[in-house]
Design a protein around this motif. Structure first.
Motif, PDB file in Angstrom:
ATOM      1  N   GLN A 111     -16.848 -26.557  37.699  1.00 39.52           N
ATOM      2  CA  GLN A 111     -17.325 -27.830  37.141  1.00 39.52           C
ATOM      3  C   GLN A 111     -18.645 -27.672  36.375  1.00 39.52           C
ATOM      4  O   GLN A 111     -18.943 -28.429  35.469  1.00 39.52           O
ATOM      5  N   LYS A 112     -19.435 -26.678  36.757  1.00 40.61           N
ATOM      6  CA  LYS A 112     -20.733 -26.515  36.097  1.00 40.61           C
ATOM      7  C   LYS A 112     -20.713 -25.487  34.964  1.00 40.61           C
ATOM      8  O   LYS A 112     -21.351 -25.678  33.937  1.00 40.61           O
ATOM      9  N   PHE A 113     -20.012 -24.392  35.202  1.00 37.82           N
ATOM     10  CA  PHE A 113     -20.109 -23.288  34.236  1.00 37.82           C
ATOM     11  C   PHE A 113     -18.797 -22.978  33.527  1.00 37.82           C
ATOM     12  O   PHE A 113     -18.742 -22.103  32.672  1.00 37.82           O
ATOM     13  N   GLY A 114     -17.716 -23.637  33.932  1.00 36.80           N
ATOM     14  CA  GLY A 114     -16.394 -23.300  33.401  1.00 36.80           C
ATOM     15  C   GLY A 114     -16.189 -23.761  31.970  1.00 36.80           C
ATOM     16  O   GLY A 114     -17.076 -24.396  31.370  1.00 36.80           O
ATOM     17  N   PRO A 115     -15.019 -23.422  31.421  1.00 36.00           N
ATOM     18  CA  PRO A 115     -14.698 -23.810  30.046  1.00 36.00           C
ATOM     19  C   PRO A 115     -14.838 -25.316  29.847  1.00 36.00           C
ATOM     20  O   PRO A 115     -14.367 -26.102  30.659  1.00 36.00           O
ATOM     21  N   GLY A 116     -15.549 -25.692  28.780  1.00 32.43           N
ATOM     22  CA  GLY A 116     -15.719 -27.108  28.478  1.00 32.43           C
ATOM     23  C   GLY A 116     -16.917 -27.728  29.180  1.00 32.43           C
ATOM     24  O   GLY A 116     -17.361 -28.801  28.793  1.00 32.43           O
ATOM     25  N   ARG A 117     -17.446 -27.077  30.194  1.00 36.18           N
ATOM     26  CA  ARG A 117     -18.634 -27.599  30.904  1.00 36.18           C
ATOM     27  C   ARG A 117     -19.868 -26.849  30.420  1.00 36.18           C
ATOM     28  O   ARG A 117     -20.760 -27.424  29.836  1.00 36.18           O
ATOM     29  N   ASN A 118     -19.872 -25.554  30.752  1.00 39.45           N
ATOM     30  CA  ASN A 118     -20.862 -24.631  30.185  1.00 39.45           C
ATOM     31  C   ASN A 118     -22.308 -25.084  30.355  1.00 39.45           C
ATOM     32  O   ASN A 118     -23.109 -25.046  29.408  1.00 39.45           O
ATOM     33  N   ARG A 119     -22.659 -25.514  31.551  1.00 40.30           N
ATOM     34  CA  ARG A 119     -23.991 -26.108  31.746  1.00 40.30           C
ATOM     35  C   ARG A 119     -25.115 -25.081  31.790  1.00 40.30           C
ATOM     36  O   ARG A 119     -26.285 -25.456  31.683  1.00 40.30           O
ATOM     37  N   LEU A 120     -24.770 -23.822  31.932  1.00 44.31           N
ATOM     38  CA  LEU A 120     -25.836 -22.803  31.850  1.00 44.31           C
ATOM     39  C   LEU A 120     -26.351 -22.742  30.420  1.00 44.31           C
ATOM     40  O   LEU A 120     -27.561 -22.729  30.178  1.00 44.31           O
ATOM     41  N   MET A 121     -25.404 -22.717  29.480  1.00 43.45           N
ATOM     42  CA  MET A 121     -25.797 -22.600  28.081  1.00 43.45           C
ATOM     43  C   MET A 121     -26.485 -23.869  27.581  1.00 43.45           C
ATOM     44  O   MET A 121     -27.355 -23.807  26.711  1.00 43.45           O
ATOM     45  N   SER A 122     -26.084 -25.016  28.138  1.00 40.15           N
ATOM     46  CA  SER A 122     -26.695 -26.264  27.665  1.00 40.15           C
ATOM     47  C   SER A 122     -27.997 -26.574  28.400  1.00 40.15           C
ATOM     48  O   SER A 122     -28.661 -27.574  28.110  1.00 40.15           O
ATOM     49  N   GLY A 123     -28.349 -25.742  29.351  1.00 45.27           N
ATOM     50  CA  GLY A 123     -29.623 -25.925  30.059  1.00 45.27           C
ATOM     51  C   GLY A 123     -29.616 -27.064  31.058  1.00 45.27           C
ATOM     52  O   GLY A 123     -30.669 -27.592  31.413  1.00 45.27           O
ATOM     53  N   ALA A 154     -27.766 -26.870  34.053  1.00 45.58           N
ATOM     54  CA  ALA A 154     -27.214 -26.389  35.331  1.00 45.58           C
ATOM     55  C   ALA A 154     -28.141 -26.767  36.477  1.00 45.58           C
ATOM     56  O   ALA A 154     -29.364 -26.858  36.311  1.00 45.58           O
ATOM     57  N   THR A 155     -27.546 -27.003  37.622  1.00 47.19           N
ATOM     58  CA  THR A 155     -28.339 -27.317  38.816  1.00 47.19           C
ATOM     59  C   THR A 155     -27.832 -26.498  39.995  1.00 47.19           C
ATOM     60  O   THR A 155     -26.672 -26.113  40.044  1.00 47.19           O
ATOM     61  N   VAL A 156     -28.739 -26.263  40.932  1.00 50.01           N
ATOM     62  CA  VAL A 156     -28.371 -25.695  42.233  1.00 50.01           C
ATOM     63  C   VAL A 156     -28.940 -26.661  43.256  1.00 50.01           C
ATOM     64  O   VAL A 156     -30.160 -26.803  43.355  1.00 50.01           O
ATOM     65  N   GLY A 157     -28.054 -27.335  43.980  1.00 54.50           N
ATOM     66  CA  GLY A 157     -28.521 -28.412  44.845  1.00 54.50           C
ATOM     67  C   GLY A 157     -29.139 -29.479  43.958  1.00 54.50           C
ATOM     68  O   GLY A 157     -28.525 -29.910  42.970  1.00 54.50           O
ATOM     69  N   ASP A 158     -30.372 -29.862  44.274  1.00 51.71           N
ATOM     70  CA  ASP A 158     -31.052 -30.892  43.462  1.00 51.71           C
ATOM     71  C   ASP A 158     -31.916 -30.272  42.371  1.00 51.71           C
ATOM     72  O   ASP A 158     -32.490 -30.989  41.554  1.00 51.71           O
ATOM     73  N   ARG A 159     -32.016 -28.981  42.390  1.00 49.50           N
ATOM     74  CA  ARG A 159     -32.953 -28.343  41.451  1.00 49.50           C
ATOM     75  C   ARG A 159     -32.291 -27.968  40.129  1.00 49.50           C
ATOM     76  O   ARG A 159     -31.194 -27.398  40.107  1.00 49.50           O
ATOM     77  N   VAL A 160     -32.991 -28.276  39.051  1.00 43.72           N
ATOM     78  CA  VAL A 160     -32.491 -27.921  37.726  1.00 43.72           C
ATOM     79  C   VAL A 160     -32.834 -26.452  37.461  1.00 43.72           C
ATOM     80  O   VAL A 160     -33.933 -25.998  37.763  1.00 43.72           O
ATOM     81  N   VAL A 161     -31.862 -25.734  36.926  1.00 40.72           N
ATOM     82  CA  VAL A 161     -32.083 -24.313  36.633  1.00 40.72           C
ATOM     83  C   VAL A 161     -32.680 -24.190  35.236  1.00 40.72           C
ATOM     84  O   VAL A 161     -32.037 -24.556  34.251  1.00 40.72           O
ATOM     85  N   ASP A 162     -33.899 -23.703  35.196  1.00 41.03           N
ATOM     86  CA  ASP A 162     -34.571 -23.549  33.902  1.00 41.03           C
ATOM     87  C   ASP A 162     -34.636 -22.064  33.568  1.00 41.03           C
ATOM     88  O   ASP A 162     -35.450 -21.326  34.127  1.00 41.03           O
ATOM     89  N   CYS A 163     -33.789 -21.646  32.657  1.00 38.15           N
ATOM     90  CA  CYS A 163     -33.745 -20.216  32.320  1.00 38.15           C
ATOM     91  C   CYS A 163     -35.010 -19.753  31.598  1.00 38.15           C
ATOM     92  O   CYS A 163     -35.244 -18.544  31.485  1.00 38.15           O
ATOM     93  N   ALA A 164     -35.832 -20.703  31.126  1.00 40.51           N
ATOM     94  CA  ALA A 164     -37.113 -20.315  30.513  1.00 40.51           C
ATOM     95  C   ALA A 164     -38.038 -19.701  31.559  1.00 40.51           C
ATOM     96  O   ALA A 164     -38.995 -18.998  31.221  1.00 40.51           O
ATOM     97  N   ALA A 165     -37.734 -19.977  32.834  1.00 44.13           N
ATOM     98  CA  ALA A 165     -38.560 -19.407  33.916  1.00 44.13           C
ATOM     99  C   ALA A 165     -38.252 -17.934  34.143  1.00 44.13           C
ATOM    100  O   ALA A 165     -38.985 -17.236  34.845  1.00 44.13           O
ATOM    101  N   VAL A 166     -37.151 -17.473  33.559  1.00 45.79           N
ATOM    102  CA  VAL A 166     -36.773 -16.058  33.735  1.00 45.79           C
ATOM    103  C   VAL A 166     -37.637 -15.228  32.783  1.00 45.79           C
ATOM    104  O   VAL A 166     -37.234 -14.893  31.672  1.00 45.79           O
ATOM    105  N   THR A 167     -38.841 -14.950  33.213  1.00 39.09           N
ATOM    106  CA  THR A 167     -39.780 -14.237  32.343  1.00 39.09           C
ATOM    107  C   THR A 167     -39.853 -12.745  32.659  1.00 39.09           C
ATOM    108  O   THR A 167     -40.446 -11.978  31.919  1.00 39.09           O
ATOM    109  N   MET A 168     -39.237 -12.354  33.784  1.00 38.29           N
ATOM    110  CA  MET A 168     -39.255 -10.929  34.127  1.00 38.29           C
ATOM    111  C   MET A 168     -38.323 -10.168  33.169  1.00 38.29           C
ATOM    112  O   MET A 168     -37.441 -10.784  32.557  1.00 38.29           O
ATOM    113  N   PRO A 169     -38.520  -8.853  33.027  1.00 36.01           N
ATOM    114  CA  PRO A 169     -37.611  -8.096  32.156  1.00 36.01           C
ATOM    115  C   PRO A 169     -36.161  -8.195  32.653  1.00 36.01           C
ATOM    116  O   PRO A 169     -35.914  -8.162  33.850  1.00 36.01           O
TER     117      PRO A 169
END
Lengths: 358, 153
Positions: A268-280, A282-297
């Motif tokens: 429902q979150k990442f599958g075809p037609g949903r793709n919430r990772l790419m649209s920014g 995505a959530t895990v529980g109540d927390r929004v996943v912010d890929c901008a926080a991925v600053t490590m190499p």
């Protein structure tokens, strides 16, 4: 007295009979020799247990943990962990350990009926987060290097986005981030009914059903006749080669059941037609996943002939996390990690992790 | 029937007969393996499905949707929900334990840190004091004084 033509036919039949018998003898020899039952090739101790999860810490010849910065492997929870520690001399995890790292592996085990209620939050904020905590406590280090494989890569990426302070470097192996890229196991699962999987009333998706999704992707392997023919042809190989094939078969064919709630949520979150990772979104529980926080190499590796995780869907991490080093290797989904040419990936990963030091 | 040829070894018929005997041995070896090794039949069954999977039966294909003869009764989820809730509690307890370990580790480190610093500072002071001319002179005098005291005693 036989005519020359008849004798030639008899000779040919005799040769065929001998070849067939030799193959059957070899098959018996292989089937009666000890198989590889998925315990991993490198000695390890269990340093943490939770539900079915075992956190393994590899040991050197003296029984001590390997010295160096900690590395945690996160394999896919729908398959056995030992693909990354397959055979002596053919172990990704052992290669990394010998390159100077204290290696840990999360073995998610086989879910029971009650684990059908496990969701993304239970895995990311529960099992993965506590595994990282344990690794940090044991190693005395403030950060861990994460290596996620396939669905384990998705869990690792989500964890790294939510807890970037505890991740030194992130390696994503054949991890789909763009669910709209056609092909791969998510699309097959979609066609075969994953869309109907219920989050509220989940079931434990049987191993055979999970396996059928993978089989649909591999031409020839989805029919019993095709598989038997492949095996029959392989019985002409050397016993050593057949033992390797058996070890690999013990991984490929021993899929574990999957928690329906996890699959439903991921679909429902990442599958075809949903793709919430790419649209920014995505959530895990109540927390929004912010890929901008991925600053490590970050190192992301895709496989040219990957039928499970299409390389374009993997390489899309470059759009989400622009500083990612994206690498595409020749080979398939499993081959690049544990195949005969996997050493290229192992060494590149070791080099990438080593460059964090100092 | 083919005539024996002493130069080329046994005839085709003799070789056929020998091959048949070898087949009998192969069959007997399979039967032997079946009786001696409990897992052999499982492994053989897997091989007949085209897999060398070891240790367990090959996962059987799921029945296609809609083939079930009777509608399955809704399973009672309550026990499984309780079990899963217990697993979640197990995780929360593990978190508490990890936090306590971290606090204990932090205290040990913070307790150890001043002690170590004090020890190091004392060592540095001692070393520095030993280097002063007065200390060197006192050190040089100490053995003779001690000898005198020893003599008087």
């Amino acid at each position: 007295m036989t005519a020359p033509g008849q004798e030639r036919e008899l000779e040919a039949l005799l040769a065929l009979s001998r070849r067939s018998r030799a193959k059957l003898d070899r098959l018996r020899e292989v089937l009666t020799s000890p198989g590889h039952y998925g315990k991993g090739a490198t000695p390890a101790t269990v340093v943490y247990r939770e539900n079915k999860l075992r956190l393994l810490r590899l040991q050197d010849e003296t029984g001590e943990p390997f010295a160096g910065p900690p590395v945690l492997f996160i394999p896919a929870p729908v398959s056995r962990f030992f693909i990354i520690d397959l055979l002596p001399g053919r172990s990704f995890a052992a290669h990394i350990a010998k390159a100077g790292f204290d290696v840990f592996i999360a073995d998610f085990g086989e879910p029971g009926e009650e684990d059908r209620f496990s969701d993304l939050e239970y895995y990311v904020e529960g099992l993965v987060r506590r595994s990282v905590r344990k690794v940090l406590a044991l190693s005395g280090q403030p950060k861990v290097n994460l290596i996620g494989y396939c669905l384990g890569g998705t869990l690792s990426l989500l964890y790294a986005a939510l807890h970037p302070d505890s991740v030194a470097r992130l390696v994503l192996l054949t991890t789909i981030v763009d669910g709209d890229v056609k092909g791969g196991v998510a699309w097959v699962a979609h066609r075969m009914g994953l869309e109907g999987e219920s989050y509220d009333h989940p079931r434990l998706v049987p191993a055979a059903e999970v396996k059928s999704w993978f089989e649909m992707l591999a031409p020839g392997s989805n029919s019993q006749a095709g598989r038997v023919r492949d095996l029959w042809d392989r019985l002409g190989d050397s016993p050593e080669r057949l033992r390797d094939v058996r070890t690999m078969a013990s991984w490929v064919d021993d899929v574990v059941p999957a928690p329906g709630r996890l699959l439903a949520e991921m679909y429902q979150k990442f599958g075809p037609g949903r793709n919430r990772l790419m649209s920014g979104t995505a959530t895990v529980g109540d927390r929004v996943v912010d890929c901008a926080a991925v600053t490590m190499p970050v190192l992301a590796v895709s496989a040219e002939k990957d039928l499970i995780a299409p390389p374009e869907g993997v390489d899309a991490i470059g759009k989400l996390v622009p500083h990612t080093e994206v690498m595409r290797l020749p080979g398939g989904h499993v081959g690049i990690v544990a195949g005969r040419s996997a050493a290229a990936l192992w060494q590149r990963t070791a080099d990438f992790l080593a460059s964090t030091r100092g | 029937m083919a005539e024996p040829n002493p130069e080329n070894g046994p005839t085709i018929v003799e070789r056929w007969l020998e091959d048949q005997q070898q087949w009998q041995r192969t069959v007997l070896a399979y039967l032997d393996a079946m009786t001696k090794n409990d897992d052999f039949l499982v492994h053989l069954g897997n091989a007949m499905r085209g897999s060398l999977l070891a240790g367990k039966p090959y996962p059987t294909a799921p029945s296609p949707a809609g083939e079930t003869s009777a509608p399955a009764a809704a399973p009672d989820d309550r026990i499984d929900k309780v079990l899963f809730a217990l697993h979640q509690l197990e995780g929360q307890l593990a978190d508490v334990q990890l936090t306590l370990e971290e606090i204990r580790g932090g205290r040990a480190r913070s307790a150890a840190a001043p002690a170590i610093a004090l020890k190091r500072a004392r060592a540095r002071v001692k070393k520095a004091a030993a280097k002063t001319p007065a200390a060197r002179a006192s050190k040089a005098r100490t053995p003779s004084k001690a000898r005198k005291r020893k003599g008087r005693a």
